[in-house]
Design an enzyme around this catalytic site. Structure first.
Site, short mmCIF file in Angstrom:
data_model
loop_
_atom_site.label_atom_id
_atom_site.label_comp_id
_atom_site.label_asym_id
_atom_site.label_seq_id
_atom_site.Cartn_x
_atom_site.Cartn_y
_atom_site.Cartn_z
CE LYS A 126 76.43 -16.57 -51.83
NZ LYS A 126 75.81 -16.80 -50.53
N GLY A 238 86.49 -12.52 -38.80
CA GLY A 238 85.59 -11.75 -39.67
C GLY A 238 84.75 -10.85 -38.81
CE1 TYR A 239 83.65 -8.02 -33.85
CE2 TYR A 239 83.42 -5.74 -34.59
CZ TYR A 239 83.27 -6.70 -33.61
OH TYR A 239 82.74 -6.38 -32.39
N GLY A 240 82.35 -8.39 -40.06
CA GLY A 240 81.38 -7.66 -40.88
C GLY A 240 80.01 -7.83 -40.27
CG ASN A 241 75.31 -8.53 -41.49
OD1 ASN A 241 74.83 -8.08 -40.46
ND2 ASN A 241 74.66 -9.37 -42.26
N GLY A 243 79.97 -11.41 -38.31
CA GLY A 243 80.90 -11.52 -37.19
C GLY A 243 80.62 -10.53 -36.08
P1 NAD Z 1 80.82 -8.66 -44.66
O1 NAD Z 1 81.29 -8.18 -45.96
O2 NAD Z 1 79.83 -7.84 -43.91
O3 NAD Z 1 82.06 -8.91 -43.69
C1 NAD Z 1 83.13 -9.71 -44.03
C2 NAD Z 1 84.18 -9.60 -42.94
O4 NAD Z 1 85.22 -10.55 -43.21
C3 NAD Z 1 84.84 -8.22 -42.87
O5 NAD Z 1 85.06 -7.86 -41.54
C4 NAD Z 1 86.19 -8.45 -43.57
O6 NAD Z 1 87.19 -7.56 -43.16
C5 NAD Z 1 86.48 -9.87 -43.11
N1 NAD Z 1 87.47 -10.53 -43.94
C6 NAD Z 1 87.62 -10.52 -45.28
N2 NAD Z 1 88.69 -11.23 -45.64
C7 NAD Z 1 89.21 -11.73 -44.50
C8 NAD Z 1 90.32 -12.55 -44.21
N3 NAD Z 1 91.11 -12.99 -45.19
N4 NAD Z 1 90.56 -12.87 -42.91
C9 NAD Z 1 89.75 -12.41 -41.92
N5 NAD Z 1 88.69 -11.63 -42.14
C10 NAD Z 1 88.42 -11.30 -43.41
O7 NAD Z 1 80.27 -10.15 -44.93
P2 NAD Z 1 79.22 -10.96 -44.07
O8 NAD Z 1 77.88 -10.74 -44.62
O9 NAD Z 1 79.49 -10.73 -42.62
O10 NAD Z 1 79.63 -12.46 -44.47
C11 NAD Z 1 80.65 -13.16 -43.79
C12 NAD Z 1 80.53 -14.64 -44.11
O11 NAD Z 1 79.25 -15.12 -43.72
C13 NAD Z 1 80.66 -15.01 -45.59
O12 NAD Z 1 81.27 -16.28 -45.70
C14 NAD Z 1 79.24 -15.12 -46.05
O13 NAD Z 1 79.09 -15.93 -47.19
C15 NAD Z 1 78.61 -15.73 -44.82
N6 NAD Z 1 77.18 -15.56 -44.72
C16 NAD Z 1 76.64 -14.31 -44.65
C17 NAD Z 1 75.25 -14.18 -44.51
C18 NAD Z 1 74.61 -12.84 -44.33
O14 NAD Z 1 73.42 -12.81 -43.98
N7 NAD Z 1 75.32 -11.74 -44.52
C19 NAD Z 1 74.44 -15.32 -44.49
C20 NAD Z 1 75.03 -16.58 -44.55
C21 NAD Z 1 76.40 -16.67 -44.66
#
Ligand code: NAD
Length: 436
Positions: A126, A238-241, A243
């Protein structure tokens, strides 16, 4: 076993436990507790157990970056290679203002067990950079991304360590990083990084792979629990990629009604359900889900406790703790985020009969399709999206069955079942290689 573990915890060198956060909120302390429990059940010999408790390698880097206002700002970052007994290290790079070395260590450990749970020929790593992407311009982000690769590039390579996107890193950032690494090598080496845009060797189906894998697990879990999810309520933190894709796919593939979603600014709630396209458009336009018309406000804490059938934590680690686990009403907790539930909360949820699908399994769709991307980059031959999805589904179902069967065999909760599968496979590889 507990006594031995506690005494080790106390003798850790200061430099290795520098976050100073309370133990339940330090993800590396949680990650080790989980491993210690599994090691005791598996009766791992002391040397194997001790080796699994430590990253094999880590690099701390400092990066000067020219900012748009003409000043130079100094950034700090890390790359942790936790264990590569089963294959090259694999794991994302996150950009976050609160990043710590212990968070990166925990995430690298989880990647190690996760790639093993999925039976991918990979290890776990990581990376992290302490920065606030929201206050940086595109140019500043590009210069920081390139500076990070110049610093950690010597640790990377298709046979050594292959990063990917994570919190606040994007396909564009992966493209800059792949480009910088290619310049360092003197030839194009796009396979060194996954989650790239399609024209630079990205894989079809990578965008929603993490959410899709999680949804597949939820469908399997509902089958095991005898639940019909169609029309039932779900909430997503969480509403990123991850969520936002989970929102779309929970509605499309499971027929669920997503009634609550949130991001770092807060949450929204509508008992009738939230439309994915409308919420995404609102977030795109305003930068947040908050203020979405036709929904009431809900805090991130209250969102976790909504009366729903399925709760998807998809943001940060350590949000379901000993303090709120009693209040979680969901029947299924699907961990799309890494490490959202602490060991204290695990015991409480298990005791209450909540079906938890652990991160090592639930969000492994992302790394699985990243692995498919590595394979396609190596062959120089690319699969169609339906082919990627078919292979992903097969991998997810096999891993789900394996974790559930192991949990039942040992009469433990699903996280421990996943640890027994994952850490057990890494331990076997270390033994075969003669390390222990
Ligand atoms: P991202 O950056 O696209 O989105 C993150 C989201 O979380 C955003 O909407 C942000 O506003 C929100 N957020 C941040 N702090 C917050 C809080 N305190 N309370 C509520 N929401 C909050 O990230 P992602 O890629 O969607 O990753 C989200 C999670 O999934 C992480 O834990 C990451 O490690 C995990 N993950 C991601 C992937 C991937 O393929 N992207 C794979 C496995 C695990």
């Amino acid at each position: 076993m507990t006594e031995r573990t506690e005494s080790r915890e106390c003798t850790l060198p200061d430099m290795l436990m520098q976050t100073g956060t309370p133990s339940e909120r330090n993800p590396f302390v949680s990650a080790r507790k989980q491993l210690d429990e599994a090691a005791a059940i598996m009766q791992l010999d002391p040397a194997t157990h001790e080796l699994l408790r430590w990253p094999l390698r880590e690099l701390h880097v400092t990066m000067p970056v020219k900012m748009d206002n003409g000043c130079t700002k100094i950034f700090h970052g890390f790359r942790v290679q936790y264990n590569d007994a089963r294959g090259p290290n694999k794991g994302g790079i996150r950009f976050h203002p609160d990043e710590t070395i212990d968070t990166v260590r925990a995430l690298a450990a989880w990647m190690t067990w996760k790639t093993a749970v999925m039976d991918l020929p990979l290890g776990g790593g990581k990376g992290g950079v302490i920065c606030d992407t929201k206050s940086m311009s595109n140019g500043e982000l590009e210069r920081l991304s390139r500076a990070y690769i110049r610093q950690v590039g010597r640790m990377l390579g298709l046979e050594k360590d292959v990063p990917a996107p994570d919190l606040y890193t994007t396909p564009q950032i992966m493209a800059w990083m792949a480009d910088e690494y290619s310049f360092m090598q003197g030839n194009n080496e796009f396979g060194v990084i996954t989650g790239k845009p399609l024209p630079l060797g990205g894989s079809a189906g990578r965008g929603d792979a993490t959410a899709r894998g999680g949804i597949c697990c939820v469908r399997e879990a509902a089958g095991v629990a005898g639940l019909d999810l169609s029309g039932q309520r779900a909430a997503i933190q969480g509403y990123g990629n991850v969520g936002s894709h989970a929102h779309k796919l929970a509605a499309e593939l499971l027929g669920m009604r997503v009634v609550g979603v949130s991001d770092s600014k807060g949450g929204i709630y509508n008992p009738e359900g939230l439309d994915h396209a409308a919420v995404s458009a609102h977030k795109q336009a305003t930068g947040s889900v908050t203020g979405f018309p036709g929904a009431s406000a809900v805090s991130n804490e209250a969102l976790l406790e909504l009366d729903v059938a399925v709760l998807f934590p998809a943001a940060l680690e350590s949000v379901i703790t000993g303090l709120n686990a009693e209040n979680i009403k969901a029947k299924i907790v699907a961990e799309l985020a890494n490490g959202p539930t602490t060991p204290e909360a695990d015991s409480i949820l298990h005791g209450r009969g909540v079906m938890l699908i652990p991160d090592l399994l639930c969000n492994a769709g992302g790394v699985t399709v990243s692995y498919f991307e590595m394979v396609q980059n190596t062959y120089g031959y690319y699969w169609e999206e339906t082919e990627v999805q078919r292979r992903l589904e097969k991998k997810m179902k096999t891993a789900f069955r394996n974790v559930i069967d192991t949990s039942r065999r040992y009469s433990v909760h699903n996280r421990l079942g996943a640890y027994i599968v994952g850490a057990g496979r890494v331990a076997d590889a270390m033994k075969l290689r003669g390390w222990v």
